[in-house]
Design an enzyme around this catalytic site. Structure first.
Site, PDB file in Angstrom:
ATOM      1  N   ASN A  82      51.967   0.499  57.054  1.00 49.41           N
ATOM      2  CA  ASN A  82      52.081  -0.048  58.418  1.00 49.41           C
ATOM      3  C   ASN A  82      50.714  -0.069  59.123  1.00 49.41           C
ATOM      4  O   ASN A  82      50.636  -0.231  60.330  1.00 49.41           O
ATOM      5  CB  ASN A  82      53.099   0.756  59.245  1.00 49.41           C
ATOM      6  CG  ASN A  82      52.682   2.209  59.438  1.00 49.41           C
ATOM      7  OD1 ASN A  82      51.638   2.644  58.963  1.00 49.41           O
ATOM      8  ND2 ASN A  82      53.500   2.975  60.134  1.00 49.41           N
TER       9      ASN A  82
ATOM     10  N   HIS B 145      48.531   2.480  59.256  1.00 47.05           N
ATOM     11  CA  HIS B 145      48.027   3.732  59.825  1.00 47.05           C
ATOM     12  C   HIS B 145      46.816   4.243  59.051  1.00 47.05           C
ATOM     13  O   HIS B 145      46.665   4.009  57.854  1.00 47.05           O
ATOM     14  CB  HIS B 145      49.129   4.801  59.977  1.00 47.05           C
ATOM     15  CG  HIS B 145      49.603   5.463  58.725  1.00 47.05           C
ATOM     16  ND1 HIS B 145      50.931   5.464  58.348  1.00 47.05           N
ATOM     17  CD2 HIS B 145      48.950   6.183  57.784  1.00 47.05           C
ATOM     18  CE1 HIS B 145      51.058   6.157  57.232  1.00 47.05           C
ATOM     19  NE2 HIS B 145      49.871   6.601  56.860  1.00 47.05           N
TER      20      HIS B 145
ATOM     21  N   GLU C 261      49.577   6.403  63.821  1.00 48.75           N
ATOM     22  CA  GLU C 261      50.582   5.363  63.665  1.00 48.75           C
ATOM     23  C   GLU C 261      50.324   4.201  64.630  1.00 48.75           C
ATOM     24  O   GLU C 261      49.566   4.350  65.591  1.00 48.75           O
ATOM     25  CB  GLU C 261      51.974   5.961  63.946  1.00 48.75           C
ATOM     26  CG  GLU C 261      52.357   7.129  63.029  1.00 48.75           C
ATOM     27  CD  GLU C 261      52.793   6.665  61.633  1.00 48.75           C
ATOM     28  OE1 GLU C 261      52.485   5.536  61.222  1.00 48.75           O
ATOM     29  OE2 GLU C 261      53.465   7.467  60.949  1.00 48.75           O
TER      30      GLU C 261
ATOM     31  N   ASP D   7      43.955  15.090  58.110  1.00 48.11           N
ATOM     32  CA  ASP D   7      45.244  15.433  58.715  1.00 48.11           C
ATOM     33  C   ASP D   7      45.977  16.540  57.970  1.00 48.11           C
ATOM     34  O   ASP D   7      45.591  16.940  56.869  1.00 48.11           O
ATOM     35  CB  ASP D   7      46.140  14.183  58.823  1.00 48.11           C
ATOM     36  CG  ASP D   7      46.105  13.319  57.553  1.00 48.11           C
ATOM     37  OD1 ASP D   7      45.758  13.846  56.484  1.00 48.11           O
ATOM     38  OD2 ASP D   7      46.442  12.124  57.641  1.00 48.11           O
TER      39      ASP D   7
HETATM   40  C1  GLP Z   1      49.452   9.256  54.346  1.00 50.76           C
HETATM   41  C2  GLP Z   1      48.156   9.930  54.831  1.00 50.76           C
HETATM   42  C3  GLP Z   1      47.046   8.919  54.977  1.00 50.76           C
HETATM   43  C4  GLP Z   1      47.070   8.033  53.757  1.00 50.76           C
HETATM   44  C5  GLP Z   1      48.276   7.157  53.794  1.00 50.76           C
HETATM   45  C6  GLP Z   1      48.527   6.389  52.520  1.00 50.76           C
HETATM   46  O1  GLP Z   1      50.509   9.434  55.171  1.00 50.76           O
HETATM   47  N1  GLP Z   1      48.272  10.674  56.039  1.00 50.76           N
HETATM   48  O2  GLP Z   1      45.807   9.592  55.154  1.00 50.76           O
HETATM   49  O3  GLP Z   1      45.934   7.224  53.733  1.00 50.76           O
HETATM   50  O4  GLP Z   1      49.427   7.862  54.215  1.00 50.76           O
HETATM   51  O5  GLP Z   1      49.014   7.208  51.529  1.00 50.76           O
HETATM   52  P1  GLP Z   1      48.989   6.824  49.989  1.00 50.76           P
HETATM   53  O6  GLP Z   1      47.549   6.843  49.591  1.00 50.76           O
HETATM   54  O7  GLP Z   1      49.785   7.877  49.299  1.00 50.76           O
HETATM   55  O8  GLP Z   1      49.583   5.485  49.884  1.00 50.76           O
END
Ligand code: GLP
Length: 245
Positions: free
Chosen positions: A136, A138, A143, A67
């Site tokens: 959440n 995702h 989402e 992403d």
């Molecule tokens: C972000 C990314 C995801 C990631 C998630 C968790 O928004 N788009 O690909 O897995 O949220 O992030 P983190 O690893 O910083 O907790």
């Protein structure tokens, strides 16, 4: 789905890096799906260390990231392209032209989604997809409520995701409201998936994945229908789950 329980973030990162580096070493050609965020950072640090110590080469590796924020150019400090360059690509011998991150700063963002999906198919798809999970549920930036048949698309970020990611920006207002993300169907097409989960703030999301129903309300739950998923989770992340190993 195979679950590997580890002590904490460091062990999770070391195990994940070993797994990835091994795959890279034994392949003549491999396409990796990569993730951003705090979760994979330690894994990338270990991969860099392994590259320096054991000379694991990435000349034959192609990568596709999950992403990117809409509106941020690749040289913006908060873009995921910048994150990947700084946290991994600049420190290994991968050819930058073989690293793909959706471009968030283009005039026609819908066309970028179509192009990214096609690029992936033209490259023969992803062999191994690294994933994190949002609190959440995702995956990527898909989402809750995202259709399971979604392909690369533009997503509206939820207030909770923007808040969670605000730690990287100077203020909440600076966090983009939209992102481009591989869809759920795109992610599921990967031959293999490695999901990393660390910390108590992910424990509810992980419990929902391991014990809850498969529903679009919980994007990560779709991983249960994929034939080859390994989850590396630490004690804190598993603290709300009954399933332990
Ligand atoms: C972000 C990314 C995801 C990631 C998630 C968790 O928004 N788009 O690909 O897995 O949220 O992030 P983190 O690893 O910083 O907790």
């Amino acid at each position: 789905m195979k679950l590997i329980e580890v002590k904490g973030y460091q062990e999770m990162s070391a195990r994940a890096a070993d797994y990835l580096a091994h795959k890279v070493r034994i392949s003549k050609k491999i396409t990796l799906g990569l993730a951003t965020g705090g979760t994979p950072e330690g894994t990338y640090r270990n991969l860099i260390e392994d590259h320096r110590q054991n000379y694991t080469s990435y000349r034959h590796v192609t990568t596709f990231n999950l992403d990117e924020y809409v509106g941020l150019a690749g040289d913006h400090l908060n873009s995921y392209r910048y994150f990947m360059n700084k946290k991994l690509f600049d420190h290994i011998d991968i050819q930058k032209s073989n690293t793909y991150v959706p471009r968030g700063h283009v005039l026609d963002i819908e066309q970028e989604c179509l192009d990214y999906e096609k690029l992936l198919i033209d490259h023969g798809g992803i062999d191994l997809q690294l994933l994190g999970i949002g609190s959440n549920g995702h995956i990527g930036f898909n989402e809750p409520g995202t259709p399971f048949d979604s392909k690369t698309h533009v997503v509206e970020l939820t207030p909770s995701t923007r808040k969670a990611n605000a730690r990287y920006f100077s203020s909440l207002e600076q966090v983009p409201t939209k992102a481009i993300s591989m869809g759920i169907a795109t992610i599921l097409k990967a031959k293999e998936i490695l999901l990393l989960v660390s910390g108590e703030n992910k424990s509810e999301a992980l419990a929902q994945l391991l014990e809850g129903e498969i529903t679009e309300k919980n994007p990560a739950s779709v991983l249960k229908i994929h034939p080859f998923v390994t989850v590396i989770a630490d004690h804190a992340a598993l603290s709300a789950s009954k399933v332990r190993c």
